[in-house]
Design an enzyme around this catalytic site. Structure first.
Site, PDB file in Angstrom:
ATOM      1  N   SER A 143      32.366  50.173  29.545  1.00  0.00           N
ATOM      2  CA  SER A 143      31.297  49.477  29.021  1.00  0.00           C
ATOM      3  C   SER A 143      31.236  48.147  29.892  1.00  0.00           C
ATOM      4  O   SER A 143      32.171  47.709  29.848  1.00  0.00           O
ATOM      5  CB  SER A 143      31.248  49.374  27.532  1.00  0.00           C
ATOM      6  OG  SER A 143      30.118  48.758  26.982  1.00  0.00           O
ATOM      7  N   TYR A 157      35.700  46.686  19.798  1.00  0.00           N
ATOM      8  CA  TYR A 157      35.356  47.653  20.588  1.00  0.00           C
ATOM      9  C   TYR A 157      35.390  47.215  22.145  1.00  0.00           C
ATOM     10  O   TYR A 157      35.768  47.873  22.935  1.00  0.00           O
ATOM     11  CB  TYR A 157      33.864  48.178  20.398  1.00  0.00           C
ATOM     12  CG  TYR A 157      32.932  48.916  21.275  1.00  0.00           C
ATOM     13  CD1 TYR A 157      33.427  50.242  21.469  1.00  0.00           C
ATOM     14  CD2 TYR A 157      32.167  48.365  22.347  1.00  0.00           C
ATOM     15  CE1 TYR A 157      32.618  51.055  22.379  1.00  0.00           C
ATOM     16  CE2 TYR A 157      31.586  49.084  23.194  1.00  0.00           C
ATOM     17  CZ  TYR A 157      31.748  50.643  23.241  1.00  0.00           C
ATOM     18  OH  TYR A 157      31.148  51.015  24.241  1.00  0.00           O
TER      19      TYR A 157
HETATM   20  P1  NAP Z   1      27.543  59.376  21.386  1.00  0.00           P
HETATM   21  O1  NAP Z   1      26.039  59.749  21.753  1.00  0.00           O
HETATM   22  O2  NAP Z   1      27.792  58.728  20.090  1.00  0.00           O
HETATM   23  O3  NAP Z   1      28.500  60.653  21.461  1.00  0.00           O
HETATM   24  C1  NAP Z   1      29.653  60.639  21.339  1.00  0.00           C
HETATM   25  C2  NAP Z   1      30.219  62.088  21.539  1.00  0.00           C
HETATM   26  O4  NAP Z   1      31.800  61.523  21.475  1.00  0.00           O
HETATM   27  C3  NAP Z   1      30.115  63.194  20.953  1.00  0.00           C
HETATM   28  O5  NAP Z   1      30.140  64.306  21.726  1.00  0.00           O
HETATM   29  C4  NAP Z   1      31.205  63.083  19.838  1.00  0.00           C
HETATM   30  O6  NAP Z   1      31.491  64.486  19.385  1.00  0.00           O
HETATM   31  C5  NAP Z   1      32.356  62.649  20.488  1.00  0.00           C
HETATM   32  N1  NAP Z   1      33.530  61.991  20.005  1.00  0.00           N
HETATM   33  C6  NAP Z   1      33.367  60.963  19.097  1.00  0.00           C
HETATM   34  N2  NAP Z   1      34.568  60.786  18.839  1.00  0.00           N
HETATM   35  C7  NAP Z   1      35.531  61.721  19.243  1.00  0.00           C
HETATM   36  C8  NAP Z   1      36.830  62.087  19.341  1.00  0.00           C
HETATM   37  N3  NAP Z   1      37.660  61.204  18.348  1.00  0.00           N
HETATM   38  N4  NAP Z   1      37.293  62.932  19.824  1.00  0.00           N
HETATM   39  C9  NAP Z   1      36.675  63.827  20.487  1.00  0.00           C
HETATM   40  N5  NAP Z   1      35.142  63.479  20.861  1.00  0.00           N
HETATM   41  C10 NAP Z   1      34.811  62.517  20.170  1.00  0.00           C
HETATM   42  O7  NAP Z   1      28.199  58.296  22.319  1.00  0.00           O
HETATM   43  P2  NAP Z   1      27.489  58.064  23.987  1.00  0.00           P
HETATM   44  O8  NAP Z   1      26.582  56.890  23.791  1.00  0.00           O
HETATM   45  O9  NAP Z   1      26.919  59.172  24.684  1.00  0.00           O
HETATM   46  O10 NAP Z   1      28.794  57.199  24.597  1.00  0.00           O
HETATM   47  C11 NAP Z   1      29.637  57.790  25.437  1.00  0.00           C
HETATM   48  C12 NAP Z   1      30.645  56.973  25.938  1.00  0.00           C
HETATM   49  O11 NAP Z   1      30.032  55.753  26.678  1.00  0.00           O
HETATM   50  C13 NAP Z   1      31.541  56.322  24.914  1.00  0.00           C
HETATM   51  O12 NAP Z   1      32.847  55.937  25.611  1.00  0.00           O
HETATM   52  C14 NAP Z   1      30.822  55.025  24.826  1.00  0.00           C
HETATM   53  O13 NAP Z   1      31.757  53.968  24.372  1.00  0.00           O
HETATM   54  C15 NAP Z   1      30.308  54.595  26.198  1.00  0.00           C
HETATM   55  N6  NAP Z   1      29.165  53.680  26.066  1.00  0.00           N
HETATM   56  C16 NAP Z   1      27.886  54.012  25.737  1.00  0.00           C
HETATM   57  C17 NAP Z   1      26.930  53.138  25.955  1.00  0.00           C
HETATM   58  C18 NAP Z   1      25.733  53.140  25.196  1.00  0.00           C
HETATM   59  O14 NAP Z   1      24.861  52.298  25.183  1.00  0.00           O
HETATM   60  N7  NAP Z   1      25.496  54.439  24.883  1.00  0.00           N
HETATM   61  C19 NAP Z   1      27.120  51.578  26.529  1.00  0.00           C
HETATM   62  C20 NAP Z   1      28.390  51.758  27.142  1.00  0.00           C
HETATM   63  C21 NAP Z   1      29.474  52.647  27.083  1.00  0.00           C
HETATM   64  P3  NAP Z   1      30.866  64.923  17.907  1.00  0.00           P
HETATM   65  O15 NAP Z   1      29.104  65.009  18.378  1.00  0.00           O
HETATM   66  O16 NAP Z   1      31.360  66.185  17.464  1.00  0.00           O
HETATM   67  O17 NAP Z   1      31.075  63.798  16.867  1.00  0.00           O
END
Ligand code: NAP
Length: 248
Positions: A143, A157
């Site tokens: 991130s 985080y």
């Molecule tokens: P999201 O929409 O909250 O989706 C999270 C996904 O991870 C879901 O499929 C969830 O499964 C799964 N998950 C959560 N905890 C888990 C665990 N312990 N074991 C296995 N699977 C798990 O997240 P996102 O926004 O797409 O983010 C994806 C990645 O990008 C993350 O690493 C996040 O830190 C990074 N990121 C995101 C942003 C942003 O603005 N969105 C910015 C920077 C970095 P379930 O649905 O079954 O819970």
């Protein structure tokens, strides 16, 4: 039979967009998720419709035994694992340091850092040319918070993502001699469900105004970068941290 890519946290958000993009690029796709089996199965249906082999694999990436079992299930499906996207990640409610506790810190580090290490370890054992594998590519989701530090929101985080950056660079140098390219992607603020956990109102106009491009990112825009790093088109890209953040 195409090669497998395993996408952790592949059922929603950036992971789901990456799964769709990888299917388009010709990968067979294994989707890991934690709890939401309905979301994983719905996505699996869309991937099947694109003619790909699909596996849905429930596992908590922070649990060593569950991660090992997940990779064994992938082995049993047959074929060859050539890609891993460590995308599963969590945030926590926005808070200042004084109001955080150990349980929160442990869970953030367990999922975001140890989960990434565990999956890299299992993948490397299968991909490494030193262990008879055929090489592969790993992409870790970090991130931009790793650089900014997320003061007053979630410094913990941000620190997990700093660790992801460091392990990405180290593993890239360790594993490239074994045919495995490791890289990272550092998204800015992307419109997904993750922000509901932090209580951070990403829709507020001042948030977009603070980003040089003047808008939030879409999951598909991050997926494009991940798919490129997985592909042979990125054959000389090793240990890179690619910012996908609208200039932020
Ligand atoms: P999201 O929409 O909250 O989706 C999270 C996904 O991870 C879901 O499929 C969830 O499964 C799964 N998950 C959560 N905890 C888990 C665990 N312990 N074991 C296995 N699977 C798990 O997240 P996102 O926004 O797409 O983010 C994806 C990645 O990008 C993350 O690493 C996040 O830190 C990074 N990121 C995101 C942003 C942003 O603005 N969105 C910015 C920077 C970095 P379930 O649905 O079954 O819970």
């Amino acid at each position: 039979m195409a090669d497998w890519v395993l996408i952790t946290g592949g059922s929603r958000g950036i992971g789901a967009a990456t799964a769709l993009r990888c299917a388009e690029a010709g990968w067979d796709v294994a989707i890991n998720y934690a709890q939401d089996s309905a979301a994983a199965e719905a996505l699996a249906g869309r991937l099947h419709a694109r003619g790909r082999r699909v596996l849905t694999l429930q596992a908590d990436v922070a649990d060593e035994a569950q991660v090992a079992a997940m990779f064994r299930r992938l082995d049993e499906a047959g074929g060859h694992l050539a890609g891993l996207v460590n995308n599963a990640g969590i945030v926590a409610p926005a808070a200042r340091l004084q109001d955080m506790d150990m349980a929160r810190w442990r869970r953030l580090f367990d999922v975001n850092v140890l989960g990434t290490l565990l999956c890299c370890q299992q993948a490397a054992r299968r991909m490494s040319t030193k262990h008879g594998g055929a090489g592969g590519a790993i992409v870790n989701l970090s991130s931009r918070a790793a650089e900014f530090g997320s003061a007053g929101i979630y410094v913990d985080y941000a620190a997990t993502k700093g660790a992801v950056d460091t392990l990405t660079k180290g593993l890239a140098r360790e594993l490239i001699a074994e045919g495995i390219r490791v890289n990272g992607v550092r998204p800015g603020i992307i419109e997904t469900d993750i922000h509901a956990t932090s209580g951070f109102t990403v829709g507020a106009p001042e948030i977009a105004a603070g980003i040089p491009i003047q808008r939030l990112g879409r999951a598909e825009e991050v997926a494009e970068a991940v798919a490129w790093l997985l592909s042979d088109a990125a054959s000389y890209t090793v240990g890179a941290l690619l910012d996908v953040a609208g200039g932020r």
